[in-house]
Design a protein around this motif. Structure first.
Motif: not given
Length: 388
Positions: A107-108, A251-273
């Motif tokens: 965590r940083v 320290n290594f857990t996180f729950t977005p606060p209410a009202g936060a905009k949440v985006e989801e991405k996946t790393l390790g797809t062909g695009m990242e490579q």
């Protein structure tokens, strides 16, 4: 705050990976007169300790702490890009907090005056949280991305700690460097050995570099770079508080606060490579066109350089926006304009160009399309310009 700030944290003239792994050492002797006094060890012994720490399997031991970076490089006034911009790291003081529970638990946090940015990595899931925009990005890290570090845009803890700088410096200690040891210093409340590296080359702008190694674990706790003629460090990165115990699981857990905009991405797809392959190819191309003049502390890098191309350059793949390492807050054109205002016209048998000098780095932009950069005096840089 952009993700690029995390990846760019550290000394602009040095980049490296892990040095410290917490290992057992002799007992620390308490201070008897206000100053900590450690058992005497030679420079060679401490260098060996550092190498042993580097080679330990499993990386550094669990730890947490607060790191402060201070830079006073003597740069001209930089364009205002906000306190969270990567450019802001080139001057002033900045603080980052880090928790490290293992290779897959990091965590940083980088607090600013009113906001905070957090990057939390826990196994195959990572969260990036920006309080200023109330945005959380959830990253799912596939197995391919975990194995291919190029495709993983999340920093290791040593990307934001003194270990990053120390490994590079220690790896380059050679016949051009005088090394001595101070065993009466203290950093973050802990007794430390200070390895003092001083250039033997008169043409270097560096007076000395001090690497503080924890007296018990040999983990680097601070790095200070002194320029010639300066009583205070031109650059310093070090812990102001550190604890060598496993951070709590929350320290290594996180729950977005209410009202936060949440985006989801996946790393390790062909695009990242594909992106990783493109970057590797670009780095190879730059390396093939670059050359090095000199050796040791007076080494000068020479690369083909077009001012017009750099000032108008934008990512051709449309990925300039927010994202790890994008540095979208930085405006290269504004930075170049600001720096060039302080440049001095110079000429010689090698040709003509513009000279920029800071406390630690001299750069020469020649009219024939070259950029020369080194931690050297103007005399050394123009000498290098004459080497075709």
């Amino acid at each position: 705050m952009r993700r690029g700030t995390f990846v760019r944290w550290g000394v602009p003239i040095a980049a490296a990976a892990v040095i410290g792994a917490a290992i057992g050492a002799g007992p620390v002797i308490a201070a008897v007169s206000g100053e900590p006094v450690l058992p005497e060890r030679s420079a060679q012994q401490l260098l060996a300790d550092a190498v042993a720490a580097t080679g330990k399997e499993g990386g550094i031991a669990p730890m947490s702490g607060t790191v402060q970076q201070t830079a006073s490089l003597g740069l001209p006034a930089l364009p205002q890009t906000g306190e969270a911009s990567p450019l802001s790291l080139l001057s002033g003081s900045h603080e980052v907090k880090v928790w490290y529970g293992g290779a897959d638990k990091v965590r940083v946090a980088l607090p600013t005056q009113l906001n905070e940015t957090n990057l939390i990595v826990n196994g195959d899931t990572a969260w990036y949280w920006e309080s200023a925009t109330n945005t959380a990005t959830k990253l799912t890290i596939k197995a391919e991305a975990r194995q291919d570090k190029r495709a993983l845009p999340t920093p290791r803890p040593t990307d934001v700690t003194p270990q990053q700088v120390a490994e590079h410096l220690l790896a380059n200690v050679d016949q051009h460097t005088a090394v001595r040891v101070i065993n009466t210093a203290q950093v973050a409340g802990r007794p430390v050995y200070q390895l003092v590296l001083a250039p033997k080359d008169a043409g270097s702008l560096v007076q000395e570099i001090r690497i503080a190694l924890d007296g018990e674990t040999y983990v680097p706790l601070q790095v200070q770079v002194y320029a010639k003629g300066s009583a205070e460090p031109a650059f310093q990165v070090g812990f102001t508080q550190v604890t060598f115990t496993p951070p709590a699981a929350e320290n290594f857990t996180f729950t977005p606060p209410a009202g936060a905009k949440v985006e989801e991405k996946t790393l390790g797809t062909g695009m990242e490579q594909e992106v990783a392959a493109d970057r590797a190819e670009h780095a190879k191309d730059v390396a093939e066109r670059a050359k090095v003049v000199g050796q040791g502390w007076t080494t000068v890098a020479v690369v083909p350089f077009s001012l017009s191309d750099l000032k108008t350059a934008t990512p051709s793949d449309g990925r300039q926006g927010r994202g790890p390492g994008s540095g979208a807050d930085a405006d290269p054109s504004a930075l170049i304009d600001s720096v060039l205002k302080s440049a001095t016209p110079v000429s010689g048998t090698w040709g003509s160009g513009k000279l920029i000098k800071t406390k630690l780095v001299t750069a020469l932009l020649t009219d024939d399309g070259r950029l020369l950069v080194g931690a050297v005096t103007p005399e050394e840089i123009t000498k290098a310009a004459g080497t075709k």
